[in-house]
Scaffold this active site. Structure first.
Site, mmCIF file in Angstrom:
data_model
loop_
_atom_site.group_PDB
_atom_site.id
_atom_site.type_symbol
_atom_site.label_atom_id
_atom_site.label_comp_id
_atom_site.label_asym_id
_atom_site.label_seq_id
_atom_site.Cartn_x
_atom_site.Cartn_y
_atom_site.Cartn_z
ATOM 1 N N LYS A 86 0.775 -1.232 -0.122
ATOM 2 C CA LYS A 86 0.113 0.004 -0.093
ATOM 3 C C LYS A 86 0.784 1.317 -0.081
ATOM 4 C CE LYS A 86 -3.717 1.620 2.883
ATOM 5 N NZ LYS A 86 -4.699 1.908 1.823
ATOM 6 N N HIS A 104 13.005 -3.329 -1.702
ATOM 7 C CA HIS A 104 12.627 -3.177 -3.005
ATOM 8 C C HIS A 104 13.560 -4.186 -3.730
ATOM 9 C CE1 HIS A 104 10.437 -2.181 -6.565
ATOM 10 N NE2 HIS A 104 11.612 -2.237 -7.336
#
Ligand code: GAR
Length: 195
Positions: A86, A104
Site C-alpha cells: 500500500k 525493493h
C-alpha cells in the site's frame, strides 16, 4: 543495550518479516520488533506474529490514522515496510519524521514499481539485486542504505531470479536496519540527546 522499537508492515508472505524477527532476537542486535501491522487480513506473514508472540494489528479501514495511533501507543521509532504493497501518503511520512525503511527487489533507482524481474529479464540485464532505502514519499524512492547484487544466469526465469534475490533480501534488511540504527544514534548524540 537500548534497542530501537520497530514496527514491520506487511501485505503478504512475510519472509522478510521473519528474517527481521530472527535477527532482532540476537542479543547484540540494536532493534526489536514491537508491532506487526498488515493491511491484508489473510497475509501469510501474520502467522509469524503469532508464532513469536509479537503484538499485531490488521488495519483495513482508515489505515493511516489507525496506524499512527498504534505507532504512538507502542512507542515505535522505526517503521519497516516488508512486502507492504500500500502506498503511504507524503503527509503520513512527514508525520513519522521520515523514519521509514523499505525493501525493493531491484538495484534502485533502476526498476521501481511492480513486475521488476520481468522487466529486468526483458532488458537483458546482466545483474540485478535488492535495495533497502529510506522512504521519501515517492514510489520506491529515497536515500539508499544498502544494496546487494546478484548475477543473472543465461537460463534465468522470473521465478529463479525472484528466489535468488529474495535470499539476498533476508540478510540485507537486517544489515540495513543495523546500519540505520547506528546512524540514528550518531544523530541523537549530535543534537545532544541520549541514545
Ligand atoms: C520482496 O521481494 C520485497 O522486496 C518486495 O515484495 C516481496 C515481499 O516478500 N517488495 C516490493 O516489491 C516493494 N516495492 P515477503 O512478503 O516474503 O517479505
Amino acid at each position: 543495550m537500548i534497542k530501537e522499537r520497530l514496527c514491520v508492515l506487511i501485505s503478504g508472505r512475510g519472509s522478510n518479516l521473519l528474517s527481521i524477527i530472527k535477527s532482532c532476537r540476537g542479543k547484540d542486535f540494536p532493534a526489536k520488533v514491537k508491532l506487526i501491522v498488515s493491511n491484508n487480513p489473510n497475509a501469510f506473514g501474520l502467522r509469524y506474529a503469532k508464532q513469536y508472540k509479537i503484538p499485531f494489528k490488521v488495519i483495513t479501514k482508515n489505515f493511516e490514522n489507525t496506524l499512527l495511533k498504534q505507532l504512538q501507543k507502542n512507542q515505535i521509532e522505526i517503521l519497516c515496510l516488508a512486502g507492504f504493497m500500500k502506498v503511504l501518503s507524503k503527509n503520513f511520512i512527514d508525520l513519522f519524521f521520515n523514519m521509514i525503511l523499505n525493501i525493493h527487489p531491484s538495484l534502485l533507482p533502476k526498476y521501481k514499481g511492480l513486475n521488476t524481474h520481468k522487466r529486468v529479464l526483458n532488458n537483458k540485464e546482466k545483474e540485478s539485486g535488492c535495495t533497502v532505502h529510506r522512504v521519501d514519499g515517492k514510489i520506491d524512492s529515497g536515500e539508499i542504505i544498502l544494496q546487494s547484487k546478484v548475477k543473472i544466469a543465461k537460463n534465468e526465469t522470473e521465478a529463479s531470479l525472484e528466489n535468488k534475490i529474495l535470499k539476498k533480501e533476508w540478510t540485507l534488511y537486517p544489515r540495513a536496519i543495523k546500519k540505520y540504527c547506528k546512524e540514528i544514534k550518531r544523530y541523537y548524540w549530535k543534537i545532544g540527546g541520549t541514545a
